[in-house]
Scaffold this active site. Structure first.
Site, PDB file in Angstrom:
ATOM      1  N   GLU A  68      51.691  49.401  35.031  1.00  0.00           N
ATOM      2  CA  GLU A  68      51.395  48.301  35.981  1.00  0.00           C
ATOM      3  C   GLU A  68      52.712  47.754  36.479  1.00  0.00           C
ATOM      4  O   GLU A  68      52.391  46.788  37.178  1.00  0.00           O
ATOM      5  CB  GLU A  68      50.229  47.367  35.233  1.00  0.00           C
ATOM      6  CG  GLU A  68      50.657  46.693  34.115  1.00  0.00           C
ATOM      7  CD  GLU A  68      49.671  45.893  33.425  1.00  0.00           C
ATOM      8  OE1 GLU A  68      48.827  45.472  34.026  1.00  0.00           O
ATOM      9  OE2 GLU A  68      49.886  45.545  32.311  1.00  0.00           O
ATOM     10  N   THR A  96      45.941  48.675  38.224  1.00  0.00           N
ATOM     11  CA  THR A  96      46.372  48.740  39.472  1.00  0.00           C
ATOM     12  C   THR A  96      46.213  47.407  40.022  1.00  0.00           C
ATOM     13  O   THR A  96      46.439  47.114  41.259  1.00  0.00           O
ATOM     14  CB  THR A  96      45.603  49.846  40.332  1.00  0.00           C
ATOM     15  OG1 THR A  96      44.211  49.703  39.842  1.00  0.00           O
ATOM     16  CG2 THR A  96      46.218  51.327  40.203  1.00  0.00           C
ATOM     17  N   ASN A  97      45.849  46.266  39.403  1.00  0.00           N
ATOM     18  CA  ASN A  97      45.864  44.981  39.855  1.00  0.00           C
ATOM     19  C   ASN A  97      47.073  44.766  39.996  1.00  0.00           C
ATOM     20  O   ASN A  97      47.789  44.180  40.967  1.00  0.00           O
ATOM     21  CB  ASN A  97      44.815  44.173  39.182  1.00  0.00           C
ATOM     22  CG  ASN A  97      43.513  44.426  38.891  1.00  0.00           C
ATOM     23  OD1 ASN A  97      43.152  45.280  39.684  1.00  0.00           O
ATOM     24  ND2 ASN A  97      42.691  44.348  37.656  1.00  0.00           N
ATOM     25  N   ASP A  98      47.760  44.694  38.559  1.00  0.00           N
ATOM     26  CA  ASP A  98      49.022  44.279  38.876  1.00  0.00           C
ATOM     27  C   ASP A  98      49.938  45.095  39.286  1.00  0.00           C
ATOM     28  O   ASP A  98      51.063  44.854  40.240  1.00  0.00           O
ATOM     29  CB  ASP A  98      49.820  44.055  37.228  1.00  0.00           C
ATOM     30  CG  ASP A  98      49.385  42.758  36.824  1.00  0.00           C
ATOM     31  OD1 ASP A  98      49.719  41.760  37.329  1.00  0.00           O
ATOM     32  OD2 ASP A  98      48.893  42.723  35.502  1.00  0.00           O
ATOM     33  N   HIS A 155      40.759  35.282  38.852  1.00  0.00           N
ATOM     34  CA  HIS A 155      39.647  35.148  37.342  1.00  0.00           C
ATOM     35  C   HIS A 155      38.238  35.260  37.663  1.00  0.00           C
ATOM     36  O   HIS A 155      37.444  36.000  37.047  1.00  0.00           O
ATOM     37  CB  HIS A 155      40.001  34.176  36.638  1.00  0.00           C
ATOM     38  CG  HIS A 155      39.300  33.696  35.339  1.00  0.00           C
ATOM     39  ND1 HIS A 155      38.086  32.844  35.483  1.00  0.00           N
ATOM     40  CD2 HIS A 155      39.291  34.101  34.175  1.00  0.00           C
ATOM     41  CE1 HIS A 155      37.411  32.697  34.188  1.00  0.00           C
ATOM     42  NE2 HIS A 155      38.492  33.489  33.495  1.00  0.00           N
ATOM     43  N   ARG A 169      43.126  46.418  24.409  1.00  0.00           N
ATOM     44  CA  ARG A 169      44.623  46.040  25.239  1.00  0.00           C
ATOM     45  C   ARG A 169      44.821  44.516  24.442  1.00  0.00           C
ATOM     46  O   ARG A 169      44.268  43.737  24.400  1.00  0.00           O
ATOM     47  CB  ARG A 169      44.364  45.613  26.816  1.00  0.00           C
ATOM     48  CG  ARG A 169      45.504  45.797  27.578  1.00  0.00           C
ATOM     49  CD  ARG A 169      46.029  44.396  27.976  1.00  0.00           C
ATOM     50  NE  ARG A 169      45.259  43.326  28.626  1.00  0.00           N
ATOM     51  CZ  ARG A 169      45.115  43.335  29.594  1.00  0.00           C
ATOM     52  NH1 ARG A 169      45.316  43.938  30.644  1.00  0.00           N
ATOM     53  NH2 ARG A 169      44.201  42.195  29.982  1.00  0.00           N
ATOM     54  N   CYS A 210      42.441  51.145  35.088  1.00  0.00           N
ATOM     55  CA  CYS A 210      41.492  50.329  34.594  1.00  0.00           C
ATOM     56  C   CYS A 210      41.868  49.046  35.324  1.00  0.00           C
ATOM     57  O   CYS A 210      40.894  47.819  35.270  1.00  0.00           O
ATOM     58  CB  CYS A 210      41.723  49.781  32.982  1.00  0.00           C
ATOM     59  SG  CYS A 210      43.467  49.201  32.819  1.00  0.00           S
TER      60      CYS A 210
HETATM   61  C1  PEP Z   1      45.801  45.535  35.864  1.00  0.00           C
HETATM   62  O1  PEP Z   1      46.701  44.747  35.965  1.00  0.00           O
HETATM   63  O2  PEP Z   1      44.986  46.289  36.711  1.00  0.00           O
HETATM   64  C2  PEP Z   1      44.740  45.258  34.770  1.00  0.00           C
HETATM   65  C3  PEP Z   1      43.660  45.855  34.397  1.00  0.00           C
HETATM   66  O3  PEP Z   1      45.059  44.060  33.926  1.00  0.00           O
HETATM   67  P1  PEP Z   1      44.794  42.549  34.147  1.00  0.00           P
HETATM   68  O4  PEP Z   1      43.897  42.426  35.227  1.00  0.00           O
HETATM   69  O5  PEP Z   1      43.967  41.863  33.051  1.00  0.00           O
HETATM   70  O6  PEP Z   1      46.230  42.054  34.699  1.00  0.00           O
HETATM   71 MG    MG Z   2      47.482  43.537  34.298  1.00  0.00          MG
END
Ligand code: PEP
Ligand code: MG
Length: 515
Positions: free
Chosen positions: A382, A404-406, A90, A253, A468
């Site tokens: 994701e 791509t974070n998840d 975060h 989103r 994203c």
């Molecule tokens: C992700 O998972 O890449 C994403 C952009 O969503 P968040 O970071 O909000 O999970």
């Molecule tokens: Mg995500």
């Protein structure tokens, strides 16, 4: 081609004076989560950061980790230092969005929040002591170091950026949840909003009360009553974003985080919620306990919320569509076309279920307004299963955005918030070269991205493909996105110039199409 895109950070954020830095001694090294230099007095709570900030004092906010309730304090702080968390935690994501310096995952700190102090290298630092942070290197310093301000306003910067636009093939969008962030990103040349995380719009004090009521509802009626309070707030936010975008795409989103992130932890807040809901404090505590999850990142979040509570998707759709109708009335020249993105999809039927709610709501509103407005419903890719079945998912999704974070978290099977605790040993032992949450793992996660892109195009040849996750602002990952044929990358506002330059360099090295 001779400019390292990351070096633009030095123009976009304050930096330490090079001479002063030479004589400074780092006391810790952690993750360079958001670039820039900061120095100020230590504060330990968001409230203290707000008070000090309002008194024009410079502060560094030191937290175990940040949560959405800290956002106001983060706005006032010169820099943010967290003990826990990785490059997509975060603190890291929000600080990058704000353009605020952040060093995260500083596990060497022994925190004593109650007594407002921490120990680092045997020395105790208390509230009011001055430290300095370098968000570009991840170093922490004792005492004050002189800084030099950002300087991107001369003509040379604009000239290089114009060249970048001339040569790039990828579009560059931004991740922005507030009109202010969006404004900054458009100033930096963003071509649209690639990700608006709607959960980030709910943490103002008047909103959190309504969302808590929504979560702690026992019946659909109660939930709808709470959602009705939220809808005009969301609509107002979306209108402002559409106005900032002036017709450029805005990809909204739908609600994603685990619900328990919103519930109150303080007794007074629990009591206030109980009173507002006509429930007892015990009732509320039981609901809060029932929301606890052992693995919240893999829990009741994303589209799963809309499957269990379709009324949330209904409210958000209504807010998106009404906002677009109203902005199009005021500014017909914008031709605002809403993009609604459903997160955390792993199965086409799941997407079809939520999409049906979205389309029924949107179509009814558009019909009622007697207008002809186009909108699109897309999804994030994701979850590895969504990448594997992207041809099926594309039957319902009009566009993909790679989260791509998840996707990194779930492909590697380690937490995006906690992996920092052990990754150092992996670098030392040459198992991994770099943090996969900062630089896309092209062999593994990248393989899923490339494969899903191909599968998506098979079903829908003109499908728009974006990214994203935080990798959308990382030059080497951008080059990869260019090579696999994505349509756009989306990154935090201050990384937009970096992404533009990286995209141009990628197209010069591997020409995709000439302009
Ligand atoms: C992700 O998972 O890449 C994403 C952009 O969503 P968040 O970071 O909000 O999970
Ligand atoms: Mg995500």
């Amino acid at each position: 081609m001779q400019i390292d895109p990351k070096s633009l950070d030095a123009l976009l954020h304050p930096q330490f004076d090079a001479k002063a830095l030479k004589s400074a001694q780092a006391i810790a090294q952690a993750l360079a989560a958001s670039p820039g230099a900061a120095c100020g007095k230590i504060v330990f709570t968001a409230e203290d950061a707000v008070t000090a900030g309002q008194n024009k004092e410079k502060v560094v906010l030191v937290r175990l980790e940040t949560s959405p309730e800290d956002i106001e304090g983060m706005h006032y702080a010169q820099g943010i230092l967290t003990v826990r968390g990785g490059m997509t935690s975060h603190a890291a994501v929000v600080a990058r969005g704000m353009g605020t310096c952040c060093v995260s995952g500083c596990g060497a700190i022994k925190m004593d929040e109650e007594n407002k102090c921490f120990t680092l290298n045997g020395k105790t630092y208390r509230e009011g002591d001055v430290i300095s942070l370098d968000g570009s290197t991840g170093k922490v310093y004792d005492g004050a170091i002189a800084t030099v301000p950002a300087n991107a306003n001369d003509g040379e910067f604009g000239r290089i950026m114009a060249w970048a636009n001339k040569y790039k093939a990828l579009a560059v969008r931004t991740n922005a949840d507030t009109p202010k962030d969006a404004h900054q990103a458009f100033e930096f040349g963003a071509e649209g909003i690639g990700l608006c995380r709607t959960e980030h719009m709910f943490f103002e004090p008047d909103r959190i009360a309504a969302i808590r009521e929504m979560i702690c509802s026992d019946t659909v009626e109660e939930r709808e009553h709470a959602l009705a309070k939220l809808e005009p707030m969301q609509q107002g936010d979306f209108e402002k974003l559409y106005e900032e975008a002036q017709g450029a795409p805005v990809n909204i989103r739908f609600l994603d985080p685990p619900l328990h992130e919103f519930v109150p932890t303080e007794e007074a807040d629990i009591k206030a919620l109980a009173d507002a809901q006509g429930k007892t404090v015990e009732d509320i505590k039981q609901i809060i306990a029932s929301l606890h999850e052992f693995n919240p990142m893999m829990g009741h979040r994303g589209c799963r919320l809309a499957v269990t509570y379709p009324e949330i998707a209904k409210m958000q759709t209504s807010a998106v569509i009404k906002a677009a109708i109203s902005v199009n009335k005021r500014h017909p020249e914008f031709k605002t076309t809403p993009e609604i993105m459903i997160p955390l999809v792993g199965e086409v039927k799941e997407l079809a279920f939520v999409k049906k709610v979205v389309c029924e709501t949107a179509d009814a509103l558009i019909k009622e307004a007697g207008i002809n407005m186009h909108y699109e419903v897309g999804t994030m890719i994701e979850i590895p299963r969504a990448a594997l079945l992207a041809d099926e998912i594309a039957k319902e999704a009009q566009y993909f955005s790679f989260g791509t974070n998840d996707l990194t978290q779930m492909t590697f099977g380690f937490s995006r918030d906690d992996a920092g605790k052990f990754l150092d040993s992996y670098y030392e032992n040459k198992i991994y070269e770099s943090d996969p949450f900062a630089r896309l793992d092209q062999n593994g996660v990248g393989k899923l991205v490339a494969m899903a892109s191909e599968l998506g195009k098979k079903t829908r040849p003109d499908i728009a493909l974006g990214i994203c996750g935080e990798h959308g602002g990382d030059p080497s990952s951008i080059e990869f996105c260019h090579k696999v044929g994505l349509t756009y990358v989306s990154c935090s506002p201050f990384r937009v110039p970096i992404a533009r330059l990286a995209a141009a360099q990628a197209n010069i090295r591997n020409p995709r199409n000439s302009k």
